[in-house]
Every structure is written in structure tokens, then in C-alpha cells.
Design a protein around this motif. Sequence first.
Motif, PDB file in Angstrom:
ATOM      1  N   PHE A  25      29.464  76.742 -34.239  1.00 47.61           N
ATOM      2  CA  PHE A  25      29.656  75.514 -34.354  1.00 47.61           C
ATOM      3  C   PHE A  25      28.255  74.976 -33.935  1.00 47.61           C
ATOM      4  CE2 PHE A  25      30.459  71.397 -32.803  1.00 47.61           C
ATOM      5  CZ  PHE A  25      31.046  70.685 -33.687  1.00 47.61           C
ATOM      6  N   VAL A  26      27.391  75.496 -32.833  1.00 41.94           N
ATOM      7  CA  VAL A  26      26.142  75.314 -32.347  1.00 41.94           C
ATOM      8  C   VAL A  26      25.381  75.437 -33.515  1.00 41.94           C
ATOM      9  CG1 VAL A  26      24.300  75.392 -30.710  1.00 41.94           C
ATOM     10  CG2 VAL A  26      26.803  75.432 -29.981  1.00 41.94           C
ATOM     11  N   HIS A  27      25.355  76.594 -34.208  1.00 39.13           N
ATOM     12  CA  HIS A  27      24.336  77.102 -35.352  1.00 39.13           C
ATOM     13  C   HIS A  27      24.546  76.150 -36.401  1.00 39.13           C
ATOM     14  CE1 HIS A  27      22.236  80.537 -33.462  1.00 39.13           C
ATOM     15  NE2 HIS A  27      23.371  80.692 -32.911  1.00 39.13           N
ATOM     16  N   LEU A  28      25.908  75.653 -36.647  1.00 38.82           N
ATOM     17  CA  LEU A  28      26.069  74.777 -37.737  1.00 38.82           C
ATOM     18  C   LEU A  28      25.427  73.479 -37.488  1.00 38.82           C
ATOM     19  CD1 LEU A  28      27.609  73.989 -40.361  1.00 38.82           C
ATOM     20  CD2 LEU A  28      29.450  73.202 -38.933  1.00 38.82           C
ATOM     21  N   ASN A  29      25.152  72.997 -36.187  1.00 41.38           N
ATOM     22  CA  ASN A  29      24.517  71.830 -35.980  1.00 41.38           C
ATOM     23  C   ASN A  29      23.070  72.014 -36.184  1.00 41.38           C
ATOM     24  OD1 ASN A  29      26.359  69.464 -35.217  1.00 41.38           O
ATOM     25  ND2 ASN A  29      27.092  71.242 -33.913  1.00 41.38           N
ATOM     26  N   PHE A  30      22.737  73.286 -35.845  1.00 48.41           N
ATOM     27  CA  PHE A  30      21.243  73.540 -36.194  1.00 48.41           C
ATOM     28  C   PHE A  30      20.949  73.622 -37.794  1.00 48.41           C
ATOM     29  CE2 PHE A  30      21.128  76.587 -32.100  1.00 48.41           C
ATOM     30  CZ  PHE A  30      20.867  75.448 -31.449  1.00 48.41           C
ATOM     31  N   LEU A  31      21.901  74.048 -38.341  1.00 49.07           N
ATOM     32  CA  LEU A  31      21.732  74.111 -39.994  1.00 49.07           C
ATOM     33  C   LEU A  31      21.764  72.801 -40.367  1.00 49.07           C
ATOM     34  CD1 LEU A  31      21.738  75.391 -42.778  1.00 49.07           C
ATOM     35  CD2 LEU A  31      24.382  75.422 -42.582  1.00 49.07           C
ATOM     36  N   THR A  32      22.544  71.736 -39.946  1.00 47.20           N
ATOM     37  CA  THR A  32      22.417  70.542 -40.312  1.00 47.20           C
ATOM     38  C   THR A  32      21.167  69.804 -40.109  1.00 47.20           C
ATOM     39  OG1 THR A  32      25.048  70.382 -39.807  1.00 47.20           O
ATOM     40  CG2 THR A  32      23.601  68.102 -39.806  1.00 47.20           C
ATOM     41  N   GLU A  33      20.690  70.062 -38.657  1.00 42.52           N
ATOM     42  CA  GLU A  33      19.346  69.560 -38.614  1.00 42.52           C
ATOM     43  C   GLU A  33      18.265  69.822 -39.397  1.00 42.52           C
ATOM     44  OE1 GLU A  33      15.913  70.153 -35.227  1.00 42.52           O
ATOM     45  OE2 GLU A  33      18.068  70.599 -34.435  1.00 42.52           O
ATOM     46  N   GLU A  34      18.243  71.232 -39.778  1.00 43.35           N
ATOM     47  CA  GLU A  34      17.220  72.003 -40.743  1.00 43.35           C
ATOM     48  C   GLU A  34      17.495  71.259 -42.014  1.00 43.35           C
ATOM     49  OE1 GLU A  34      14.700  73.378 -40.033  1.00 43.35           O
ATOM     50  OE2 GLU A  34      15.482  73.949 -37.804  1.00 43.35           O
ATOM     51  N   THR A  35      18.525  70.930 -42.646  1.00 37.53           N
ATOM     52  CA  THR A  35      18.909  70.287 -43.743  1.00 37.53           C
ATOM     53  C   THR A  35      18.433  68.934 -43.848  1.00 37.53           C
ATOM     54  OG1 THR A  35      20.971  71.545 -44.114  1.00 37.53           O
ATOM     55  CG2 THR A  35      20.786  69.665 -45.378  1.00 37.53           C
ATOM     56  N   GLY A  36      18.489  68.185 -42.877  1.00 43.43           N
ATOM     57  CA  GLY A  36      17.621  66.916 -42.833  1.00 43.43           C
ATOM     58  C   GLY A  36      16.229  67.249 -43.021  1.00 43.43           C
ATOM     59  N   GLU A  37      15.763  68.303 -42.436  1.00 48.02           N
ATOM     60  CA  GLU A  37      14.210  68.430 -42.611  1.00 48.02           C
ATOM     61  C   GLU A  37      13.921  69.005 -43.815  1.00 48.02           C
ATOM     62  OE1 GLU A  37      13.186  70.991 -39.247  1.00 48.02           O
ATOM     63  OE2 GLU A  37      13.667  69.536 -37.857  1.00 48.02           O
ATOM     64  N   VAL A  38      14.789  69.687 -44.558  1.00 45.48           N
ATOM     65  CA  VAL A  38      14.518  69.722 -45.948  1.00 45.48           C
ATOM     66  C   VAL A  38      14.416  68.705 -46.877  1.00 45.48           C
ATOM     67  CG1 VAL A  38      15.648  70.952 -48.090  1.00 45.48           C
ATOM     68  CG2 VAL A  38      15.572  72.371 -45.968  1.00 45.48           C
ATOM     69  N   ALA A  39      15.456  67.819 -46.452  1.00 51.72           N
ATOM     70  CA  ALA A  39      15.575  66.626 -47.072  1.00 51.72           C
ATOM     71  C   ALA A  39      14.314  65.784 -47.158  1.00 51.72           C
ATOM     72  CB  ALA A  39      16.734  65.650 -46.878  1.00 51.72           C
ATOM     73  N   ARG A  40      13.813  65.717 -45.917  1.00 47.77           N
ATOM     74  CA  ARG A  40      12.314  64.798 -45.555  1.00 47.77           C
ATOM     75  C   ARG A  40      11.424  65.544 -46.337  1.00 47.77           C
ATOM     76  NH1 ARG A  40       9.550  64.025 -39.671  1.00 47.77           N
ATOM     77  NH2 ARG A  40       8.450  62.285 -40.336  1.00 47.77           N
ATOM     78  N   ALA A  41      11.191  66.941 -46.301  1.00 42.01           N
ATOM     79  CA  ALA A  41      10.121  67.550 -47.069  1.00 42.01           C
ATOM     80  C   ALA A  41      10.191  67.438 -48.436  1.00 42.01           C
ATOM     81  CB  ALA A  41      10.304  69.122 -46.871  1.00 42.01           C
ATOM     82  N   ILE A  42      11.389  67.278 -48.991  1.00 43.89           N
ATOM     83  CA  ILE A  42      11.564  67.003 -50.636  1.00 43.89           C
ATOM     84  C   ILE A  42      11.271  65.440 -50.793  1.00 43.89           C
ATOM     85  CG2 ILE A  42      13.129  66.680 -52.516  1.00 43.89           C
ATOM     86  CD1 ILE A  42      14.532  69.319 -51.557  1.00 43.89           C
ATOM     87  N   ARG A  43      11.701  64.610 -49.939  1.00 43.92           N
ATOM     88  CA  ARG A  43      11.298  63.142 -50.103  1.00 43.92           C
ATOM     89  C   ARG A  43       9.737  63.003 -49.990  1.00 43.92           C
ATOM     90  NH1 ARG A  43      11.785  58.420 -45.739  1.00 43.92           N
ATOM     91  NH2 ARG A  43      10.464  57.055 -46.866  1.00 43.92           N
ATOM     92  N   ALA A  44       9.210  63.701 -49.164  1.00 45.10           N
ATOM     93  CA  ALA A  44       7.594  63.603 -48.973  1.00 45.10           C
ATOM     94  C   ALA A  44       6.958  64.172 -50.548  1.00 45.10           C
ATOM     95  CB  ALA A  44       7.170  64.436 -47.982  1.00 45.10           C
ATOM     96  N   ILE A  45       7.805  65.116 -51.083  1.00 45.25           N
ATOM     97  CA  ILE A  45       6.875  65.635 -52.306  1.00 45.25           C
ATOM     98  C   ILE A  45       7.233  64.831 -53.474  1.00 45.25           C
ATOM     99  CG2 ILE A  45       7.332  67.452 -54.115  1.00 45.25           C
ATOM    100  CD1 ILE A  45       7.430  69.468 -51.867  1.00 45.25           C
ATOM    101  N   GLU A  46       8.625  64.421 -53.624  1.00 50.31           N
ATOM    102  CA  GLU A  46       8.968  63.487 -54.645  1.00 50.31           C
ATOM    103  C   GLU A  46       8.453  61.920 -54.688  1.00 50.31           C
ATOM    104  OE1 GLU A  46      10.544  64.621 -57.296  1.00 50.31           O
ATOM    105  OE2 GLU A  46      10.161  66.672 -56.511  1.00 50.31           O
ATOM    106  N   ILE A  47       8.702  61.439 -53.429  1.00 53.71           N
ATOM    107  CA  ILE A  47       8.306  60.055 -53.561  1.00 53.71           C
ATOM    108  C   ILE A  47       7.172  59.635 -52.570  1.00 53.71           C
ATOM    109  CG2 ILE A  47      10.543  59.103 -54.432  1.00 53.71           C
ATOM    110  CD1 ILE A  47      11.346  58.294 -51.792  1.00 53.71           C
ATOM    111  N   GLY A  48       6.755  60.549 -51.668  1.00 52.63           N
ATOM    112  CA  GLY A  48       5.915  60.295 -50.625  1.00 52.63           C
ATOM    113  C   GLY A  48       6.324  59.605 -49.192  1.00 52.63           C
ATOM    114  N   ARG A  49       5.458  59.675 -48.405  1.00 54.00           N
ATOM    115  CA  ARG A  49       5.924  58.889 -47.101  1.00 54.00           C
ATOM    116  C   ARG A  49       4.936  57.786 -46.799  1.00 54.00           C
ATOM    117  NH1 ARG A  49       9.530  60.309 -43.520  1.00 54.00           N
ATOM    118  NH2 ARG A  49       7.922  59.833 -41.753  1.00 54.00           N
TER     119      ARG A  49
END
Length: 107
Positions: A25-49
Motif C-alpha cells: 500500500f505504501v509502495h502504491l502511494n509511491f507509484l501514485t507520486e511517480e505517476t504524477g511526476e510522469v504527467a508533469r514531465a509529459i506536460r512539459a514536453i507537450e505544452i510546456g510550463r
Amino acid sequence: MTINDHQQWLVDFYQQRHWYQYSPFVHLNFLTEETGEVARAIRAIEIGRDHPGERQATSAERQANLKEELSDALDQILVISSLYNIDAQDLLAASERKLTHRFENQK
């Protein structure tokens, strides 16, 4: 290095750092955090920051960041699967079987 080798390397590394004993369950929370960071990285590539105080990253830096974040997310999946005694190679095979079976009649 195979995916199974990497999974074992992660388990050893996480055990040395005393992170492996955390519940799935704790590692699932870590995965959720990392998924958010993937989303942020893709946003930076696709539409910028457009964020004051942040230096504008180069295309190569944005690509490197996405690669890093995807690998972090993959690592959490491999750790979670290890905690449930699921072989990493079996994950790949299960994915291929499921998709092949699901779409086999659409050829």
C-alpha cells in the motif's frame, strides 16, 4: 540486464535502504507520486510550463526528465510485483497474452 535482473537489483537496493519492508500500500502511494511526476514531465514536453522561477528546460532536458520519471514509475511496479512474488518477466508475458487474446479476432 534483463527485467528480472533489474527487479532483483531493486529488491536488494531497497532492502539495503530499509525501504523494501514498507507495505504494498505504501509502495502504491509511491507509484501514485511517480505517476504524477510522469504527467508533469509529459506536460512539459507537450505544452510546456509557464512557471516563474523555473528555468526553461531544453528539449533534451525534458526528454531526460521523462525517461527518469518513467523509470521511477517502472521501479515501483517492479517492487510491488516482487512484494507479491510476481516475476517481472511474467508481467510482460501476461500483458502480451491478454492483448493478443483480446484482439485476436480483429485481424
